[in-house]
Each structure stands twice: as C-alpha cells, then as structure tokens.
Design an enzyme around this catalytic site. Structure first.
Site, PDB file in Angstrom:
ATOM      1  N   SER A  35      -3.524  30.106  29.835  1.00 23.22           N
ATOM      2  CA  SER A  35      -2.434  29.307  28.836  1.00 23.22           C
ATOM      3  C   SER A  35      -1.337  30.433  28.613  1.00 23.22           C
ATOM      4  O   SER A  35      -1.570  31.533  28.730  1.00 23.22           O
ATOM      5  CB  SER A  35      -3.082  28.815  27.460  1.00 23.22           C
ATOM      6  OG  SER A  35      -2.308  28.589  26.562  1.00 23.22           O
ATOM      7  N   TYR A  88      -8.632  30.929  20.383  1.00 29.46           N
ATOM      8  CA  TYR A  88      -8.131  30.274  21.440  1.00 29.46           C
ATOM      9  C   TYR A  88      -7.321  31.433  22.405  1.00 29.46           C
ATOM     10  O   TYR A  88      -7.645  31.494  23.683  1.00 29.46           O
ATOM     11  CB  TYR A  88      -7.080  29.130  21.276  1.00 29.46           C
ATOM     12  CG  TYR A  88      -6.612  28.339  22.357  1.00 29.46           C
ATOM     13  CD1 TYR A  88      -7.371  27.192  23.098  1.00 29.46           C
ATOM     14  CD2 TYR A  88      -5.389  28.700  22.812  1.00 29.46           C
ATOM     15  CE1 TYR A  88      -6.984  26.683  24.105  1.00 29.46           C
ATOM     16  CE2 TYR A  88      -4.660  27.966  23.853  1.00 29.46           C
ATOM     17  CZ  TYR A  88      -5.552  27.011  24.362  1.00 29.46           C
ATOM     18  OH  TYR A  88      -4.960  26.305  25.538  1.00 29.46           O
TER      19      TYR A  88
END
Lengths: 277, 278
Positions: free
Chosen positions: B157, B170
């Site tokens: 990401s 995350y």
C-alpha cells in the site's frame, strides 16, 4: 492500428542507437509515431566510446518506418534548448501532438573522483541533468496543450545509490529524480505523469567498452566483455551481467501506456535486483 | 493462445472480489490460468462484510468466460495448511505455477495507535503480513520445482511506504510486507524468481468504500458518505482523482508478472496517483 500506445506521439532524445533506438522501435511496434533527436556526433569529454552518427539515426528512422509508423528525426544536442525546441516543435507540427516524452540521452565515462577534471564534470551535468531538464521544459507546453501525457526520465541505479568512480554521473542521475518528483507534483493537475527508470548496466556501447570493462576487471591489462561479465554479475541479484535495451523499453512502454494512467512520481528500477543487493 | 502471460498459471489470494477478482480476470485475459482462494467469511471486528461464496463463484464464471481454467477454493491466509492444500491442488490440476499475487488483506476502523486493542492489532498482522508470508511460503516450492523462474507480487500500500495517522496496525503490516519482499527477492534471485511489491493509493473496492474508511478521511462528520469521502480522498493524491480502479493495480500486476518485467525484482512500485510525492 491496435497497440498499447496506438495513436500516441513520443519524443525521444538520444534516439540514434542503443536504448533510444530500442524505445523508438518498441513504442512504434505498439502504435506510436516518433519524434527522434540525437546529437549524432562526438562528445568532447567522452573518449571511451564513439558518439552516435547520422547513419545511426537514419537506421532508427528506417526501422520505425518499417513498422509503418511515422518518424520525424533531427540532429539536436540536448544542451541546446533552442535546437531541441525547434526539433520538437517541428515534430509536433508534422505529427499533430505530443503524448510521451523519453529523456534518454546521456553519457558515461568513469573517473575516480579526484581525477575528474572540471570539464568532464560539467559536460556530464550539462548532458545528463540539464539536458533532461531542457527536454522536459520544451515538451511541457505541448503536453499541457494535449491535456496530459507521460514523461519518462532515464536515470540509473546510480540515481539511487553512490557507485564509486562516477561522482559526476551519480550526481546528475540523482538530480534527475529531483526533476521527476518536482514536475510530477507541479503538473499533476494537468494530467501529466512523470516517472523515472533506473537501469542496472544495459548491454550498449556506453558500458561495453574497454574503460568500463577495465573498471570491472582491474587486474587485467586487456579486459574484454567476457572477462568483465563475471564482475558485472556481482552487482545484480539476478544471475545476469546486464539487461538488454528492450527491457528498459518495456518499462517505458508500460509507463507511457494508459495501463499506468495513475502511476506518477515513481522511481522504477529495472536493475536485476542491484538496489536490494 | 496469445497474451502477455499466455501459458502461465497464477495463484491469487483474496480472489473473490475487489482487486483479487480484477487480477484474476486481467491475467486470464492475457492467457493465464488461475488458482483462486478467498476466506469467504466475515472477519470479526472488520467494518465491512467479507466476500461470499457467490462472489468467488462470480470470479470463476468470469475467468471461464475467457476460456481459461480456474481452480477456486475457500481458504484463510492465516491458515497455512489450508492455503498449502489449496495451492497444491491447483498446481496438481493446472500443471505448474508461475505467478503469485498475495492480494488478500483487510482494512480497518480508525484508532489512535495507543488505543488499538491487542486482538485488532493481531488480526491485522495475521492477515496483512503473516498471510502474505504464508502465501509466499506455500507457493515458493512450486516455483522452484518448476524451474522456470517466476514472479511474486505482494500487494502492499502507499501505507507501506509512508505513515498515515490512526491506522498504525495497517501501516505496520504493510511496511512489513516490504521487508518480506526485499528479503524474498534476494533469497529467490538465484532461481530467477522475482519478487516485487505494489503500493496503491485508495482503490475503489469494498475495503475502502465503507463508513469506517470514510470516517478515517472525514473525522469531522458523523456519517460521512462516498460523496463526502471523495474530495478528502482526492486531496491526498497529486493527480486529480479520488481513487484508482482495481484494474489499475491489475495492470501493474500483469506488467510485473509478464516477461516484460523479466529483470525487475526487489522493487516497490506505487500505483498511487502521486500520493507518495505529494
């Protein structure tokens, strides 16, 4: 015609031979027309290998035309922004627009840092950094007029790390990353994407010469391509001594195409893992 | 058949919907056969519904409509044995393995780092980091045995390259994926197996199109909507778009999976509309 960059027009510097010719051919294979420039002559501080020639540029023209694509080719020095602008403006006038820019022209000659004279430093900065900026600068108005486009700057693994005996080259190639990130930000709202590619050694005359073979095989008074290959392999994680021009062309094709429509500001190594080694 | 990955077989986790389904379809369009897995369950604590068996069946249908083969099964990336069984079965049926897309992952509700409870932290690490490790571990023996090299693409990401407030778990998992990618790339280079990671900005899928993510971007609103989220999402991107589409990530997967990327390894490739440089 079909193709991943069908209907687009690409401006390529250093297009007479090696990576630049490969980019012209690969983009033409996928449907692009080409605006090609090259110095097509010698560079004063580069003695390790000869400059490209007008015959080389004519061969690029011939190979692109054999693919049924159009090409406008001019002799122009990336250090001369007026000549570069004239060449590009003529190409856009003939081919109708501009979508893709490959700032590929560059030189390399190894020098230990303290043996690097001022003129060799300056010429590498002028061609490998200011020449890239000149290419971007003359192209941006056409890309803005086009409503967007993709600029791909050819940096190097030496634009991400400091390989010995090449401080002038490394400084220029690191500087290219600064151009890429800044213009990527500054022109994002106009739909212009800017990315850089970072090759390891590429199988062209720029590295396939006695000077570079000697850098990799210093104990050998008569170094050859074969004697240097083992040392070239040690810089890469994958077991290859160098990559081919088409590998860089394929990365450029991807970044130029609509498949990468939202990729910008990226440093993309094509380096056989040299960066992680 | 022609195609940029013709004759290859790709293993894709999280393949029931979202990015995973898109990868399966895009690779199949270019000639690959597919081994697909998905958890097909809700994950407790995750603020949106999990994929369903109907979703995975739709992926199967769309790949088969392209005249490619697909072996699909239910497996949780946290369960190494189940994952290994799924990929072993897929390779037994399809004959080889060339491409691995470690795509399965979860989003989250926003929390200050010091308020993330242990279960929430652990679930995130288990799925988004250890799940990626399990995927690689189950696949690598097949890639080595095939002797044809291979390409492993880990979906990280933009949050694997830079910090985002209020999703520390995350961000940590996605940064961890980069460490895994670089190490695997070195260890697998002698086998000509390439390992790279992708770093998307927001992608238009159920993982971000939910109120929890809307609140991450619009903490000022009690019940933000997709329309409220869009300008806030766009503000993090350099290009003037709120999010990218799954196919944009799939096209990057395809490039790295294909022989056009034959010498690209150890690379973090953002597909991020310029969010990292902004």
């Amino acid at each position: 015609m079909a193709g991943r960059v069908a209907g687009k027009v690409a401006f390529i510097t250093g297009a007479a031979r090696s990576q630049g010719r490969s980019h012209a051919i690969r983009l033409a294979q996928e449907g692009a027309d080409i605006i090609a420039v090259d110095l097509a002559g010698p560079v004063e501080s580069v003695t390790a290998y000869p400059g490209a020639t007008e015959e080389d540029l004519a061969e690029t023209v011939k190979e692109v035309e054999a693919l049924d694509r159009r090409i406008v080719a001019h002799k122009a020095d990336v250090r001369d922004s007026a000549a570069l602008k004239a060449a590009l403006d003529d190409g856009v006038a003939q081919l109708g627009k501009l979508d893709i820019v490959c700032a590929n022209a560059g030189i390399y000659q190894t020098h230990p840092a303290l043996e690097l004279d001022d003129s060799a430093w300056q010429e590498t900065i002028d061609i490998n950094l200011t020449g890239v900026w000149n290419t971007v600068k003359v192209a941006l108005p056409h890309l803005v007029a086009n409503g967007g486009g993709s600029i791909i700057l050819t940096s190097s693994v030496a634009g991400l790390k400091g390989l010995a005996n090449s401080v002038h080259y490394n400084a220029a190639k690191h500087g290219v990353v600064g151009i890429m990130r800044t213009i990527g930000n500054e022109f994002a709202l106009q739909g212009i994407r800017v990315n850089s590619v970072h090759p390891t050694a590429v199988n062209t005359i720029m590295i396939q010469n006695k000077d570079v073979w000697g850098l990799f095989d210093p104990a050998n008074p008569n170094p050859t391509r074969e004697s240097a290959a083992a040392a070239f392999r040690t810089i890469n994680a994958l077991d290859v001594p160098w990559v081919e021009p088409v590998d860089i062309s394929n990365a450029i094709l991807f970044l130029a195409s609509d498949e990468a429509r939202y990729i910008t500001g990226v440093t993309l190594p094509v380096d056989a893992g040299a960066m992680i080694k | 058949m022609a195609g940029r990955v013709a004759g290859k077989v790709a293993f894709i986790t999280g393949a029931a919907r979202g990015q995973g389904r898109s990868h399966a379809i895009r690779l199949a369009q270019e000639g690959a056969d597919i081994i697909a897995v998905d958890i097909l369950e809700d994950v407790p604590g995750i603020p949106y519904a999990g994929a369903t068996e109907a979703d995975l069946a739709e992926t199967v249908k769309q790949v088969e409509a392209l005249d490619r083969r697909i072996v699909a099964s239910k497996a949780d990336v946290r369960d190494y044995a189940a994952l290994k069984a799924a990929v072993d079965d897929g390779v037994a049926q399809l004959g080889r393995l060339d491409i691995v897309s470690a795509n399965a992952g979860i989003g989250t509700s926003p929390h200050h780092a010091w308020e993330i409870d242990d279960v929430t932290w652990q679930t995130m690490i288990d799925i988004n980091l250890t799940g990626v490790f399990h995927t690689a571990k189950a696949a690598i023996p097949h890639l080595i045995a095939g002797g044809n090299g291979g390409s492993i693409i880990l979906t990280s990401s933009a949050a694997g390259l830079q910090a985002y407030e209020n999703i520390a778990h995350y961000v940590s998992a996605k940064h961890g994926v980069v460490g895994l990618m670089r190490t695997l790339a070195l260890e697998l280079a002698p086998y000509m197996i390439r390992v790279n990671s992708l770093h998307p900005t927001q992608v238009d899928t159920p993982m971000i199109q939910n109120e929890a993510t809307y609140k991450l971007f619009r903490p000022d609103l009690e019940h933000p909507t997709r329309e409220d989220f869009a300008p806030a999402s766009q503000s993090v991107n350099a290009l003037p778009i709120p999010w990218v589409e799954p196919v944009d990530i799939s096209n990057a997967v395809l490039f790295l999976a294909s022989d056009e990327g034959r010498y690209i390894t150890g690379v973090t490739l953002p597909v991020d509309a310029g969010t990292v440089i902004k």
